[in-house]
Design a protein around this motif. Structure first.
Motif, PDB file in Angstrom:
ATOM      1  N   SER A   1      -3.371   9.159  15.575  1.00 42.34           N
ATOM      2  CA  SER A   1      -5.426   9.029  15.773  1.00 42.34           C
ATOM      3  C   SER A   1      -5.467   7.883  15.662  1.00 42.34           C
ATOM      4  N   ALA A   2      -4.914   6.605  14.954  1.00 42.83           N
ATOM      5  CA  ALA A   2      -5.280   5.659  14.619  1.00 42.83           C
ATOM      6  C   ALA A   2      -4.430   4.631  15.580  1.00 42.83           C
TER       7      ALA A   2
ATOM      8  N   GLY B   1       1.303  -1.259   0.036  1.00 42.78           N
ATOM      9  CA  GLY B   1      -0.178   0.007   0.014  1.00 42.78           C
ATOM     10  C   GLY B   1       0.879   0.946  -0.111  1.00 42.78           C
ATOM     11  N   ASP B   2       0.114   2.275  -0.237  1.00 39.27           N
ATOM     12  CA  ASP B   2       0.917   3.879  -0.385  1.00 39.27           C
ATOM     13  C   ASP B   2       0.731   4.849   1.320  1.00 39.27           C
ATOM     14  N   TRP B   3       2.604   4.414   1.525  1.00 38.98           N
ATOM     15  CA  TRP B   3       2.251   5.498   2.848  1.00 38.98           C
ATOM     16  C   TRP B   3       3.011   6.920   2.620  1.00 38.98           C
ATOM     17  N   THR B   4       3.178   6.686   1.218  1.00 38.73           N
ATOM     18  CA  THR B   4       3.617   8.356   1.726  1.00 38.73           C
ATOM     19  C   THR B   4       2.642   9.356   2.070  1.00 38.73           C
ATOM     20  N   GLY B   5       1.123   9.591   1.863  1.00 35.09           N
ATOM     21  CA  GLY B   5       0.596  10.286   2.054  1.00 35.09           C
ATOM     22  C   GLY B   5       0.692  10.752   4.085  1.00 35.09           C
ATOM     23  N   VAL B   6       0.798   9.939   4.751  1.00 30.80           N
ATOM     24  CA  VAL B   6      -0.041   8.813   5.959  1.00 30.80           C
ATOM     25  C   VAL B   6       1.093  10.610   6.296  1.00 30.80           C
ATOM     26  N   SER B   7       0.457  10.983   7.322  1.00 30.63           N
ATOM     27  CA  SER B   7       1.027  12.124   8.734  1.00 30.63           C
ATOM     28  C   SER B   7       1.166  11.771   9.831  1.00 30.63           C
ATOM     29  N   GLU B   8       2.258  11.898  10.988  1.00 31.56           N
ATOM     30  CA  GLU B   8       2.327  12.315  12.085  1.00 31.56           C
ATOM     31  C   GLU B   8       1.276  12.000  12.274  1.00 31.56           C
ATOM     32  N   ALA B   9      -0.186  13.078  12.585  1.00 30.74           N
ATOM     33  CA  ALA B   9      -1.250  13.325  13.084  1.00 30.74           C
ATOM     34  C   ALA B   9      -2.343  12.084  12.891  1.00 30.74           C
ATOM     35  N   ALA B  10      -1.635  11.670  11.946  1.00 32.98           N
ATOM     36  CA  ALA B  10      -2.966  10.397  11.575  1.00 32.98           C
ATOM     37  C   ALA B  10      -2.514   9.016  12.231  1.00 32.98           C
ATOM     38  N   ILE B  11      -1.517   8.567  11.978  1.00 28.39           N
ATOM     39  CA  ILE B  11      -1.177   7.399  12.789  1.00 28.39           C
ATOM     40  C   ILE B  11      -1.128   7.990  14.513  1.00 28.39           C
TER      41      ILE B  11
ATOM     42  N   ILE C   1      -3.504  -1.306  12.671  1.00 30.64           N
ATOM     43  CA  ILE C   1      -3.249  -0.656  12.930  1.00 30.64           C
ATOM     44  C   ILE C   1      -2.609   0.242  10.852  1.00 30.64           C
ATOM     45  N   GLY C   2      -2.284  -0.500  10.131  1.00 30.25           N
ATOM     46  CA  GLY C   2      -2.154  -0.307   9.392  1.00 30.25           C
ATOM     47  C   GLY C   2      -2.796  -0.037   8.283  1.00 30.25           C
ATOM     48  N   ARG C   3      -3.079  -1.242   8.024  1.00 31.27           N
ATOM     49  CA  ARG C   3      -5.197  -1.156   7.806  1.00 31.27           C
ATOM     50  C   ARG C   3      -6.195  -0.165   7.622  1.00 31.27           C
ATOM     51  N   GLU C   4      -6.113   0.651   9.513  1.00 34.33           N
ATOM     52  CA  GLU C   4      -6.802   2.125   9.939  1.00 34.33           C
ATOM     53  C   GLU C   4      -5.843   2.813   8.944  1.00 34.33           C
ATOM     54  N   LEU C   5      -5.354   3.345   8.806  1.00 29.92           N
ATOM     55  CA  LEU C   5      -4.158   4.255   8.275  1.00 29.92           C
ATOM     56  C   LEU C   5      -4.724   3.580   6.280  1.00 29.92           C
ATOM     57  N   GLY C   6      -4.785   3.142   6.382  1.00 31.23           N
ATOM     58  CA  GLY C   6      -5.254   2.057   4.478  1.00 31.23           C
ATOM     59  C   GLY C   6      -3.746   2.307   4.008  1.00 31.23           C
TER      60      GLY C   6
END
Length: 311
Positions: A106-107, A94-104, A183-188
């Motif tokens: 929160s997840a 999956g593509d992780w490049t758009g994941v932010s620290e805030a999103a992590i 957690i990874g699936r929560e982040l998409g």
């Protein structure tokens, strides 16, 4: 005095690339012990606290296995594997490049408290007497039903994408690699566990742990007894009674024991108010027995009685 007379808890810092059973076998050989067991499996790729029970202390393992655990871990975003960890075959990306620290952050917070996990098909749980990882390697994976576990605390320590370093304090039976995947699936984007160190198990910490090399050195010098934690210090937090000679005789001959006879105070926790364990200590402060008390029952049941100390 030979290894068969050593009784107590040895906290070992398990290295990576060896199974928990392999560590137990190594400790048993080094100590020339009659019996050695542990209080909770660590995956072969993981390292950290493995609580080993030596000789008579193996009888305490069933009470200690449910103790809380703590881990330091690293999950790698963007890749899922069939084992949920770094040892497995890649099954999704999956593509992780758009994941932010805030999103992590929160997840991660969504997985605190009581959660439901599906145990991994590559695990030491058994199906009809066969470990699940054996069936999975045969191409016959068995999925056990989901079960509730408790994550007392989870905290992100550092983010260097695609890696996320975190720590977790949780109940026994929690799979940290499954937590990483969820957690990874929560982040998409998916994730797998790439590092795992158990820092605490049932009140025993990494600071207390010995490497196998240190155990070997202590054994060679005949001083391993100095690092054995007495059985009396296991089951920390459970109530205890100090037995006189008469009570000890009753315990060691298996006679009926009542709450009144043992003078258990009303505020003695589980032993007074509900189901729980009570430690019986002898006059030297050694553990003589573990008794089981059930709510609404005046008599104690014997969980285990230990032989008189040698010498």
């Amino acid at each position: 005095m030979g290894g068969k007379h050593l009784n107590g808890i040895l906290v070992v810092n398990k290295p990576a690339a060896i199974s928990s059973a392999g560590v137990v076998a190594h400790v048993k050989r080094l100590l020339a012990a009659g019996r050695v067991g542990h209080t909770g499996t660590l995956d072969p790729f993981a390292r950290g606290v493995l609580v080993c029970c030596v000789n008579q202390a193996t009888r305490l393992a069933r009470f200690m296995v449910q103790g809380r655990k703590a881990y330091a871990a690293v999950m790698t975003l963007g890749v899922e594997t069939d084992t949920q960890d770094v040892t497995g075959r890649v099954v999704a990306r999956g593509d992780w490049t758009g994941v932010s620290e805030a999103a992590i952050a929160s997840a991660v917070r969504r997985f605190e408290g009581a959660i439901v996990q599906s145990p991994p098909v590559f695990s030491a749980l058994k199906h009809e007497g066969v470990p699940l990882y054996t069936l999975a390697r045969r191409g016959q994976p068995v999925q056990k039903p989901p079960r509730e576990v408790h994550v007392h605390r989870i905290r992100v320590l550092a983010v260097a994408l695609p890696e996320v370093r975190f720590e977790v304090h949780c109940s026994a039976g929690t799979y940290v690699r499954t937590l990483a995947v969820d957690i990874g699936r929560e982040l998409g984007c998916g994730a797998h566990l790439s590092e795992l160190t158990r820092t605490e198990s049932g009140g025993f910490s990494l600071e207390q742990a010995l490497t196998l090399e240190e155990v070997e050195d202590l054994s060679r010098r005949g001083t391993v007894r100095e690092r054995l934690i007495p059985m009396a210090q296991a089951l920390a937090g459970w109530p205890e009674v100090a037995a006189d000679r008469r009570l000890l005789e009753n315990v060691r001959t298996g006679r009926r024991l009542t709450r009144r006879e043992l003078s258990v105070p009303p505020d003695a926790g589980p032993a007074a108010a509900g189901d729980g364990l009570l430690k019986v200590m002898d006059e030297q402060g050694e553990l003589a027995a573990v008794l089981l008390f059930k709510a609404g029952q005046d008599d104690f049941e014997y969980a285990c009685v230990f032989a008189r100390p040698e010498g």
